[in-house]
Design a protein around this motif. Sequence first.
Motif, mmCIF file in Angstrom:
data_model
loop_
_atom_site.group_PDB
_atom_site.id
_atom_site.type_symbol
_atom_site.label_atom_id
_atom_site.label_comp_id
_atom_site.label_asym_id
_atom_site.label_seq_id
_atom_site.Cartn_x
_atom_site.Cartn_y
_atom_site.Cartn_z
ATOM 1 N N GLN A 268 0.823 -1.208 0.000
ATOM 2 C CA GLN A 268 0.000 0.000 0.000
ATOM 3 C C GLN A 268 0.852 1.252 0.000
ATOM 4 O OE1 GLN A 268 -3.423 0.427 2.611
ATOM 5 N NE2 GLN A 268 -3.353 -1.758 3.063
ATOM 6 N N GLN A 269 1.882 1.277 0.818
ATOM 7 C CA GLN A 269 2.721 2.460 0.955
ATOM 8 C C GLN A 269 4.181 2.048 0.846
ATOM 9 O OE1 GLN A 269 1.571 5.535 1.199
ATOM 10 N NE2 GLN A 269 -0.583 4.994 1.463
ATOM 11 N N GLN B 200 2.025 4.847 -7.241
ATOM 12 C CA GLN B 200 1.470 3.496 -7.213
ATOM 13 C C GLN B 200 1.658 2.806 -8.559
ATOM 14 O OE1 GLN B 200 0.930 1.725 -4.813
ATOM 15 N NE2 GLN B 200 -1.152 0.975 -4.553
ATOM 16 N N HIS C 189 5.193 1.628 -8.862
ATOM 17 C CA HIS C 189 5.468 0.408 -8.090
ATOM 18 C C HIS C 189 4.908 -0.828 -8.791
ATOM 19 C CE1 HIS C 189 7.464 2.187 -4.755
ATOM 20 N NE2 HIS C 189 6.456 2.953 -4.427
ATOM 21 N N PRO D 70 -4.025 -1.953 -4.549
ATOM 22 C CA PRO D 70 -3.290 -1.260 -5.610
ATOM 23 C C PRO D 70 -4.013 -0.062 -6.193
ATOM 24 C CG PRO D 70 -4.288 -3.252 -6.468
ATOM 25 C CD PRO D 70 -4.477 -3.275 -4.979
ATOM 26 N N ASN E 218 -5.584 2.254 -4.360
ATOM 27 C CA ASN E 218 -5.555 3.400 -3.450
ATOM 28 C C ASN E 218 -4.887 4.581 -4.131
ATOM 29 O OD1 ASN E 218 -6.848 2.181 -1.363
ATOM 30 N ND2 ASN E 218 -5.140 2.201 0.060
ATOM 31 N N HIS E 219 -5.436 5.762 -3.954
ATOM 32 C CA HIS E 219 -4.887 7.025 -4.478
ATOM 33 C C HIS E 219 -5.056 7.185 -5.985
ATOM 34 C CE1 HIS E 219 -3.095 7.167 -0.528
ATOM 35 N NE2 HIS E 219 -2.291 6.168 -0.786
#
Length: 254
Positions: free
Chosen positions: A83-84, A145, A148, A165, A167-168
């Motif tokens: 996530q981060q 993201q 990544h 995946p 998120n954001h």
Amino acid sequence: MSITIDAVSFAAGDTVIVNGVSLTVAKGKVLGLLGPNGSGKSSLLRLICRLRKVRSGVIRLGDDDIASLSRAALARRIAFVEQQSTTETQLTVRDVVRLGRTPHRGMLAPFGAEDDAAVEEALLRVDMQARAGQLWQTLSGGERQRVHIARSLAQAPGELLLDEPTNHLDIQHQLDILRLISKLGITCIVALHDLNLAAMFCDSLAVLQKGEVVAAGAPEEVLTEDMIGRVFGVRAHVQKSAVHGRHHIQYVLD
């Protein structure tokens, strides 16, 4: 390769986080992992890539018990998008994606044509090739993201794990990323919060609650009004979408 999770448990101190979970993901299929916050989704993903140690049970990639694989062999097999993830090092987007090639090279081995091709293809697939020379720290959360995910694709894994995946990401890139994941043809487990996205893009679903599997199977079998009410505490109306043919959830406001 397939992923098999057989009666796996994990505890932090006296607190049981994952409790007797058994799941199988067929080769090349996508399993959506659902559940409320704190249900054990992230912990289960970390157990599969051996960032956490199981208390009991066995996890296999194909026929191989992950406990029998070296760190290097495991890194060549499985990629994990968390996530981060952050760094203070000044890296370009291309530099970050190139890190995905590390398991395939010796410590001091130079990058070859195969490595460069894998990096460029990964950048293209997440629509970040135009940002390749930009510093990673200057990107938005959603762009980071996507980078990544590109790093994980450059790794050329046999199995791919993704923790939230989308998120954001804006709606367009949520759809783009999940469409990409669904068409990779490699074995994937993706933890998601959005039940409708899970229904649209996953071959099968598993629902965790308090560390245990409470429902598993095809999306149309799992995503019932009763399950959504019991596990997520909301009323919902579930019907087949006339647009994409999968189940679609409409939430009912009291």
